[in-house]
Every structure is written in structure tokens, then in C-alpha cells.
Design a protein around this motif. Structure first.
Motif: not given
Length: 130
Positions: A39-42, A45-47, A49-53, A83-85
Motif C-alpha cells: 500500500f505504501l509503495n503504491n 512511500f518507497r521503499p 517495507k521500510f515505511w511500513a516498519l 494523521m496529517i498525511i
């Protein structure tokens, strides 16, 4: 004369907000890490996995910190950024309507702002800012 118990008011916000973020952050760190990464990649927010963590950690540990009243203001700022994002994506990118779209995100953001201003209050682990 009515005596206001303002030191006790933040506890109710801390419980609600803390539990909300713990319950949203925990699955991101465990069973939904792959889906959150995709979802974050889409959404850019790349990579992913990093942003998911990062997202899962801030939500889970930030929620835990707010719940126990430790670093409440710092956690409120970090969670407020999330929350702003989220509000940006709901309003600008996905163009959702307020009712049935992002009203809960709006409420959570303003509760975080209240905690930022009020601090932890009574029954907290942290030392309140004076």
C-alpha cells in the motif's frame, strides 16, 4: 464553587488515542506488514517495507507511550504527522467526503493536538512539562 479537575482530563484522551494507535500499529508490524508495504509503495512511500516498519512502530509504540503517559507530547507530534498525511490523502488525493470519509482522522488529529497542549496529566509515567 466548582473545582475543575483539569489534571485528570488528559487521561481519557490518552486511553482512547493510545488504544486506537496500538490496535492499528500492531497488525502493521506483524500479520499485515506485506500488505502495508505494498500500500505504501503504491502511494509513493518507497521503499514500502521500510515505511511500513516506521509507520507500524510509530503507531504501536507511540500509542503505548501515550497510553501510559510517557513522552506524550513527542508521541503526539509524531502521530499527528501520520494523521496529517492520512488527511492529505483522504481530502486531496482521494477526494473523500468529510462524513463517511475522514471525520475520524480529523477527530484523532485534534485529540493529539489537545494532548500536545495539555501534556500527560495525572496518572502518567512521564514527568510533565512545566
Amino acid at each position: 464553587m466548582v473545582e475543575l479537575l483539569t489534571g485528570w482530563a488528559p487521561i481519557f484522551l490518552r486511553i482512547a488515542i493510545g488504544l486506537i494507535f496500538i490496535s492499528h500499529g500492531y497488525p502493521k508490524l506483524n500479520k499485515n506488514l506485506k500488505k502495508t508495504s505494498e500500500f505504501l509503495n503504491n502511494i509513493g512511500f518507497r521503499p514500502g517495507k521500510f515505511w511500513a516498519l516506521v509507520l507500524g512502530s510509530v503507531e504501536f509504540f507511540g500509542g503505548l507511550a501515550i497510553l501510559i503517559g510517557l513522552f506524550t507530547r513527542t508521541a503526539s507530534v509524531l502521530l499527528g504527522i501520520i494523521m496529517i498525511i492520512a488527511l492529505y490523502h483522504h481530502t486531496v488525493v482521494w477526494k473523500k467526503k468529510f462524513i463517511g470519509g475522514y471525520e475520524l482522522d480529523f477527530l484523532i488529529l485534534f485529540a493529539l493536538i489537545a494532548l500536545l497542549l495539555l501534556g500527560s496529566g495525572n496518572l502518567s509515567v512521564g514527568i510533565p512539562f512545566v
